[in-house]
Scaffold this motif. Sequence first.
Motif, PDB file in Angstrom:
ATOM      1  N   LEU A 147       0.864  -1.387  -0.142  1.00  0.00           N
ATOM      2  CA  LEU A 147       0.559  -0.087  -0.282  1.00  0.00           C
ATOM      3  C   LEU A 147       0.943   1.211   0.066  1.00  0.00           C
ATOM      4  CD1 LEU A 147      -2.611   2.176   0.538  1.00  0.00           C
ATOM      5  CD2 LEU A 147      -2.043   1.165   2.909  1.00  0.00           C
ATOM      6  N   ASN A 148       1.914   1.465   1.081  1.00  0.00           N
ATOM      7  CA  ASN A 148       2.756   2.265   1.100  1.00  0.00           C
ATOM      8  C   ASN A 148       2.855   2.539  -0.605  1.00  0.00           C
ATOM      9  OD1 ASN A 148       2.368   2.792   4.076  1.00  0.00           O
ATOM     10  ND2 ASN A 148       4.174   2.215   4.249  1.00  0.00           N
ATOM     11  N   LYS A 149       4.068   1.725  -1.215  1.00  0.00           N
ATOM     12  CA  LYS A 149       4.674   2.160  -2.127  1.00  0.00           C
ATOM     13  C   LYS A 149       3.405   2.858  -3.451  1.00  0.00           C
ATOM     14  CE  LYS A 149       7.398   2.582  -5.599  1.00  0.00           C
ATOM     15  NZ  LYS A 149       8.537   3.661  -4.782  1.00  0.00           N
ATOM     16  N   ILE A 150       2.035   1.912  -3.039  1.00  0.00           N
ATOM     17  CA  ILE A 150       1.257   2.857  -4.589  1.00  0.00           C
ATOM     18  C   ILE A 150       0.635   3.811  -3.877  1.00  0.00           C
ATOM     19  CG2 ILE A 150      -1.657   1.986  -4.840  1.00  0.00           C
ATOM     20  CD1 ILE A 150      -0.279  -0.868  -4.310  1.00  0.00           C
ATOM     21  N   GLU A 156       3.781  11.176  -6.169  1.00  0.00           N
ATOM     22  CA  GLU A 156       4.863  11.383  -7.589  1.00  0.00           C
ATOM     23  C   GLU A 156       3.880  11.560  -8.516  1.00  0.00           C
ATOM     24  OE1 GLU A 156       7.065   7.685  -8.273  1.00  0.00           O
ATOM     25  OE2 GLU A 156       8.030   8.258  -6.240  1.00  0.00           O
ATOM     26  N   GLU A 157       2.375  11.488  -9.009  1.00  0.00           N
ATOM     27  CA  GLU A 157       2.393  11.622  -9.839  1.00  0.00           C
ATOM     28  C   GLU A 157       1.173  13.294  -9.979  1.00  0.00           C
ATOM     29  OE1 GLU A 157       2.859   9.992 -13.039  1.00  0.00           O
ATOM     30  OE2 GLU A 157       3.454   8.206 -12.962  1.00  0.00           O
ATOM     31  N   GLY A 158       0.816  13.102  -9.223  1.00  0.00           N
ATOM     32  CA  GLY A 158      -0.404  14.063  -8.138  1.00  0.00           C
ATOM     33  C   GLY A 158       1.478  15.586  -8.806  1.00  0.00           C
ATOM     34  N   VAL A 159       2.011  15.767  -7.582  1.00  0.00           N
ATOM     35  CA  VAL A 159       3.742  16.941  -8.410  1.00  0.00           C
ATOM     36  C   VAL A 159       3.988  16.475  -9.916  1.00  0.00           C
ATOM     37  CG1 VAL A 159       5.660  16.906  -7.722  1.00  0.00           C
ATOM     38  CG2 VAL A 159       4.739  16.619  -5.943  1.00  0.00           C
ATOM     39  N   GLU A 160       3.620  15.910 -10.624  1.00  0.00           N
ATOM     40  CA  GLU A 160       4.604  15.846 -11.896  1.00  0.00           C
ATOM     41  C   GLU A 160       2.851  16.870 -12.670  1.00  0.00           C
ATOM     42  OE1 GLU A 160       5.517  11.869 -13.388  1.00  0.00           O
ATOM     43  OE2 GLU A 160       7.079  11.586 -11.874  1.00  0.00           O
ATOM     44  N   THR A 161       2.318  16.032 -12.507  1.00  0.00           N
ATOM     45  CA  THR A 161       0.856  17.028 -13.020  1.00  0.00           C
ATOM     46  C   THR A 161       0.864  18.296 -12.762  1.00  0.00           C
ATOM     47  OG1 THR A 161      -0.904  15.106 -12.904  1.00  0.00           O
ATOM     48  CG2 THR A 161      -1.601  16.714 -13.051  1.00  0.00           C
ATOM     49  N   LEU A 173       0.937  17.283 -20.481  1.00  0.00           N
ATOM     50  CA  LEU A 173      -0.033  18.109 -19.027  1.00  0.00           C
ATOM     51  C   LEU A 173      -1.514  16.466 -19.077  1.00  0.00           C
ATOM     52  CD1 LEU A 173      -1.801  19.165 -16.814  1.00  0.00           C
ATOM     53  CD2 LEU A 173      -2.516  21.183 -18.183  1.00  0.00           C
ATOM     54  N   ILE A 174      -1.760  16.693 -19.882  1.00  0.00           N
ATOM     55  CA  ILE A 174      -2.360  15.074 -20.481  1.00  0.00           C
ATOM     56  C   ILE A 174      -2.353  13.807 -20.232  1.00  0.00           C
ATOM     57  CG2 ILE A 174      -4.106  14.032 -22.071  1.00  0.00           C
ATOM     58  CD1 ILE A 174      -4.791  16.686 -23.718  1.00  0.00           C
ATOM     59  N   ASN A 175      -0.908  13.050 -20.043  1.00  0.00           N
ATOM     60  CA  ASN A 175      -0.368  12.657 -19.892  1.00  0.00           C
ATOM     61  C   ASN A 175      -0.634  12.433 -18.794  1.00  0.00           C
ATOM     62  OD1 ASN A 175      -0.170  11.903 -22.361  1.00  0.00           O
ATOM     63  ND2 ASN A 175       1.895  12.662 -23.160  1.00  0.00           N
ATOM     64  N   GLU A 176      -0.216  13.568 -18.031  1.00  0.00           N
ATOM     65  CA  GLU A 176       0.729  13.376 -16.455  1.00  0.00           C
ATOM     66  C   GLU A 176      -0.682  12.981 -15.663  1.00  0.00           C
ATOM     67  OE1 GLU A 176       3.654  12.501 -15.409  1.00  0.00           O
ATOM     68  OE2 GLU A 176       4.739  13.305 -17.048  1.00  0.00           O
ATOM     69  N   ALA A 177      -2.000  13.796 -16.106  1.00  0.00           N
ATOM     70  CA  ALA A 177      -3.181  13.745 -15.378  1.00  0.00           C
ATOM     71  C   ALA A 177      -3.223  12.197 -15.456  1.00  0.00           C
ATOM     72  CB  ALA A 177      -4.088  14.481 -16.292  1.00  0.00           C
ATOM     73  N   HIS A 183      -3.340   5.400 -11.428  1.00  0.00           N
ATOM     74  CA  HIS A 183      -2.600   5.414  -9.917  1.00  0.00           C
ATOM     75  C   HIS A 183      -4.176   5.754  -8.893  1.00  0.00           C
ATOM     76  CE1 HIS A 183       0.896   5.288 -12.218  1.00  0.00           C
ATOM     77  NE2 HIS A 183       1.301   4.367 -11.408  1.00  0.00           N
ATOM     78  N   LEU A 184      -5.019   6.956  -8.824  1.00  0.00           N
ATOM     79  CA  LEU A 184      -5.805   6.822  -7.940  1.00  0.00           C
ATOM     80  C   LEU A 184      -6.586   6.203  -8.320  1.00  0.00           C
ATOM     81  CD1 LEU A 184      -6.813   8.749  -5.613  1.00  0.00           C
ATOM     82  CD2 LEU A 184      -7.886   9.937  -7.396  1.00  0.00           C
ATOM     83  N   MET A 185      -7.247   5.727  -9.318  1.00  0.00           N
ATOM     84  CA  MET A 185      -7.528   4.230  -9.380  1.00  0.00           C
ATOM     85  C   MET A 185      -7.431   3.624  -8.443  1.00  0.00           C
ATOM     86  SD  MET A 185      -9.664   5.439 -13.398  1.00  0.00           S
ATOM     87  CE  MET A 185     -10.539   3.698 -12.935  1.00  0.00           C
TER      88      MET A 185
END
Length: 207
Positions: A147-150, A156-161, A173-177, A183-185
């Motif tokens: 879980l911690n890694k997920i 990480e993806e939030g920051v990149e977005t 932006l589309i790719n990062e979002a 990953h949120l799902m």
Amino acid sequence: MNFNKIDVSQIDFGKTPPSGGWGVPVIVQDNQTLEVLMLGYMNAAAFEKTQQEGKVTFFSRSKNRLWTKGEESGNFLFVQSIAIDCDNDTILIKANPVGPTCHTGSRSCFKTEFNQNFIFELENIINDRYENPVEGSYINKMRNKGLNKIAQKVGEEGVETVIAALAETKEDLINEASDLVFHLMFLLKEKELSLKDIGENLEKRHK
């Protein structure tokens, strides 16, 4: 069959057509993606059989008899919910389809575009990876890390977005979002939640 049953007497089967005996129109919608799959007709007998067996059964105009969708192909429509409209003469059924709904092999009889609903199909894919793990798949590897890694990956993806929104192209932006949403799902599934839970909560907050 956990859907709520409706008393057949609540439905007005006498309006259309007056002499054909077809009954009332029935719209079948994919329970997961909300895509409209097909339109058929039910008389009282077809409706009662649908509720009893949990598989969508129509009155077939061409066969002039009750016809359970999938009885030849195996592509059944398993009922998840039933609703009737304000005039009590149209039925809406949400169902889980097995295979394509249309006899042509298409997902829907209306051949509608699917891109706007793919996020729901993606949820199905993630669910399937949990139920049927694939050795070497990304989801399987991440699950093994815990879980911690997920959860960390969502951060990480939030920051990149955010970075893409502030300093990169629209395509970036589309790719990062997209990575963030995926990953949120994934995280929601790991916590035994779904898009439905989020949608219900957003609806409550909107009210």
